[in-house]
Write a protein that holds these residues in place. Structure first.
Motif, PDB file in Angstrom:
ATOM      1  N   CYS A 102       0.803  -1.227   0.000  1.00 56.02           N
ATOM      2  CA  CYS A 102       0.000   0.000   0.000  1.00 56.02           C
ATOM      3  C   CYS A 102       0.836   1.277   0.000  1.00 56.02           C
ATOM      4  O   CYS A 102       0.385   2.317  -0.480  1.00 56.02           O
ATOM      5  CB  CYS A 102      -0.917   0.026   1.223  1.00 56.02           C
ATOM      6  N   TRP A 103       2.012   1.227   0.552  1.00 55.51           N
ATOM      7  CA  TRP A 103       2.823   2.431   0.764  1.00 55.51           C
ATOM      8  C   TRP A 103       3.054   3.186  -0.545  1.00 55.51           C
ATOM      9  O   TRP A 103       3.715   2.705  -1.460  1.00 55.51           O
ATOM     10  CB  TRP A 103       4.161   2.061   1.378  1.00 55.51           C
ATOM     11  N   GLY A 104       2.498   4.393  -0.642  1.00 56.00           N
ATOM     12  CA  GLY A 104       2.747   5.272  -1.770  1.00 56.00           C
ATOM     13  C   GLY A 104       2.069   4.886  -3.074  1.00 56.00           C
ATOM     14  O   GLY A 104       2.312   5.511  -4.093  1.00 56.00           O
ATOM     15  N   ASP A 105       1.219   3.872  -3.083  1.00 50.70           N
ATOM     16  CA  ASP A 105       0.524   3.465  -4.312  1.00 50.70           C
ATOM     17  C   ASP A 105      -0.968   3.764  -4.138  1.00 50.70           C
ATOM     18  O   ASP A 105      -1.671   3.055  -3.423  1.00 50.70           O
ATOM     19  CB  ASP A 105       0.740   1.975  -4.570  1.00 50.70           C
ATOM     20  N   ASN A 106      -1.437   4.826  -4.777  1.00 52.22           N
ATOM     21  CA  ASN A 106      -2.815   5.280  -4.591  1.00 52.22           C
ATOM     22  C   ASN A 106      -3.846   4.209  -4.926  1.00 52.22           C
ATOM     23  O   ASN A 106      -4.867   4.096  -4.231  1.00 52.22           O
ATOM     24  CB  ASN A 106      -3.086   6.540  -5.416  1.00 52.22           C
ATOM     25  N   ASN A 107      -3.611   3.433  -5.978  1.00 53.04           N
ATOM     26  CA  ASN A 107      -4.579   2.389  -6.331  1.00 53.04           C
ATOM     27  C   ASN A 107      -4.674   1.328  -5.243  1.00 53.04           C
ATOM     28  O   ASN A 107      -5.773   0.928  -4.847  1.00 53.04           O
ATOM     29  CB  ASN A 107      -4.208   1.738  -7.671  1.00 53.04           C
ATOM     30  N   ASN A 108      -3.535   0.864  -4.768  1.00 48.62           N
ATOM     31  CA  ASN A 108      -3.535  -0.145  -3.709  1.00 48.62           C
ATOM     32  C   ASN A 108      -4.086   0.430  -2.405  1.00 48.62           C
ATOM     33  O   ASN A 108      -4.795  -0.253  -1.666  1.00 48.62           O
ATOM     34  CB  ASN A 108      -2.127  -0.700  -3.497  1.00 48.62           C
ATOM     35  N   GLN A 109      -3.764   1.689  -2.115  1.00 46.08           N
ATOM     36  CA  GLN A 109      -4.294   2.340  -0.912  1.00 46.08           C
ATOM     37  C   GLN A 109      -5.814   2.411  -0.974  1.00 46.08           C
ATOM     38  O   GLN A 109      -6.498   2.116   0.010  1.00 46.08           O
ATOM     39  CB  GLN A 109      -3.728   3.755  -0.767  1.00 46.08           C
ATOM     40  N   SER A 110      -6.338   2.809  -2.114  1.00 47.06           N
ATOM     41  CA  SER A 110      -7.792   2.925  -2.262  1.00 47.06           C
ATOM     42  C   SER A 110      -8.470   1.569  -2.141  1.00 47.06           C
ATOM     43  O   SER A 110      -9.533   1.452  -1.525  1.00 47.06           O
ATOM     44  CB  SER A 110      -8.143   3.557  -3.605  1.00 47.06           C
ATOM     45  N   HIS A 111      -7.851   0.552  -2.705  1.00 48.54           N
ATOM     46  CA  HIS A 111      -8.402  -0.800  -2.609  1.00 48.54           C
ATOM     47  C   HIS A 111      -8.431  -1.267  -1.151  1.00 48.54           C
ATOM     48  O   HIS A 111      -9.435  -1.785  -0.672  1.00 48.54           O
ATOM     49  CB  HIS A 111      -7.558  -1.742  -3.468  1.00 48.54           C
ATOM     50  N   ALA A 112      -7.349  -1.059  -0.447  1.00 48.24           N
ATOM     51  CA  ALA A 112      -7.266  -1.471   0.957  1.00 48.24           C
ATOM     52  C   ALA A 112      -8.137  -0.596   1.858  1.00 48.24           C
ATOM     53  O   ALA A 112      -8.637  -1.056   2.888  1.00 48.24           O
ATOM     54  CB  ALA A 112      -5.815  -1.439   1.429  1.00 48.24           C
ATOM     55  N   PHE A 113      -8.329   0.663   1.472  1.00 48.96           N
ATOM     56  CA  PHE A 113      -9.151   1.587   2.265  1.00 48.96           C
ATOM     57  C   PHE A 113     -10.571   1.062   2.423  1.00 48.96           C
ATOM     58  O   PHE A 113     -11.237   1.320   3.425  1.00 48.96           O
ATOM     59  CB  PHE A 113      -9.162   2.977   1.623  1.00 48.96           C
ATOM     60  N   GLU A 114     -11.035   0.301   1.449  1.00 44.18           N
ATOM     61  CA  GLU A 114     -12.371  -0.293   1.519  1.00 44.18           C
ATOM     62  C   GLU A 114     -12.509  -1.226   2.715  1.00 44.18           C
ATOM     63  O   GLU A 114     -13.610  -1.518   3.163  1.00 44.18           O
ATOM     64  CB  GLU A 114     -12.677  -1.049   0.234  1.00 44.18           C
ATOM     65  N   LYS A 115     -11.397  -1.702   3.241  1.00 41.09           N
ATOM     66  CA  LYS A 115     -11.388  -2.615   4.402  1.00 41.09           C
ATOM     67  C   LYS A 115     -10.908  -1.900   5.668  1.00 41.09           C
ATOM     68  O   LYS A 115     -10.437  -2.543   6.606  1.00 41.09           O
ATOM     69  CB  LYS A 115     -10.477  -3.807   4.117  1.00 41.09           C
ATOM     70  N   LEU A 116     -11.035  -0.585   5.710  1.00 43.44           N
ATOM     71  CA  LEU A 116     -10.564   0.208   6.848  1.00 43.44           C
ATOM     72  C   LEU A 116     -11.100  -0.329   8.162  1.00 43.44           C
ATOM     73  O   LEU A 116     -10.357  -0.442   9.144  1.00 43.44           O
ATOM     74  CB  LEU A 116     -10.969   1.677   6.670  1.00 43.44           C
ATOM     75  N   ASP A 117     -12.380  -0.684   8.204  1.00 44.11           N
ATOM     76  CA  ASP A 117     -12.972  -1.176   9.447  1.00 44.11           C
ATOM     77  C   ASP A 117     -12.275  -2.441   9.947  1.00 44.11           C
ATOM     78  O   ASP A 117     -12.083  -2.622  11.146  1.00 44.11           O
ATOM     79  CB  ASP A 117     -14.470  -1.399   9.286  1.00 44.11           C
ATOM     80  N   PHE A 118     -11.841  -3.321   9.043  1.00 40.65           N
ATOM     81  CA  PHE A 118     -11.114  -4.529   9.445  1.00 40.65           C
ATOM     82  C   PHE A 118      -9.831  -4.163  10.184  1.00 40.65           C
ATOM     83  O   PHE A 118      -9.549  -4.702  11.259  1.00 40.65           O
ATOM     84  CB  PHE A 118     -10.786  -5.393   8.215  1.00 40.65           C
TER      85      PHE A 118
END
Length: 135
Positions: A49-65
């Motif tokens: 995720c570090w510094g990759d907006n696409n991967n960050q956005s994908h992982a952000f969907e699981k923020l609650d986890f």
């Protein structure tokens, strides 16, 4: 490259192994190994995720986890930090309710670094302040 290989789905299959741990207070050797595997996977996800907006956005969907698992000692705080690194959009999308939950944990449990990382991560991008998250 990891994204093309389905890394995100694989990460969460590994994270699902946490459900196989029978007693978190008295872990068997296989349970300890499972937890260590999840922890190492969390480190890989941090770099994913570090510094990759696409991967960050994908992982952000699981923020609650990631927020739910803060107390489990599997380094979810690292992924939280990576989700917001230089990503103003994710910072602005961080739900106020989640911020309030973390603040409540800090008040009830203490000022532990793994609780404070969310608040630290959503307040500024470089020199630019994200005012919405500061008040």
């Amino acid at each position: 490259m990891l994204c093309n290989l389905g890394a995100f789905d694989i990460f969460f299959k590994i994270f699902d192994l946490l459900d196989t741990i029978e007693d978190p207070d008295e872990m068997s050797k296989p349970d300890e190994n499972t937890k260590e595997l999840v922890k190492k996977c969390m480190t890989v996800m941090y770099w994913y995720c570090w510094g990759d907006n696409n991967n960050q956005s994908h992982a952000f969907e699981k923020l609650d986890f990631f927020l739910e698992k803060l107390d489990e000692g599997i380094d979810t705080h690292l992924v939280l930090q990576a989700l917001f690194w230089e990503n103003e959009e994710n910072m602005k999308l961080c739900p106020r309710g989640e911020i309030e939950k973390v603040i409540k944990k800090i008040c009830m449990e203490g000022k532990y670094p793994h609780y404070l990382i969310l608040l630290k991560s959503i307040t500024n991008v470089g020199e630019k302040n994200i005012v919405e998250n500061q008040f």
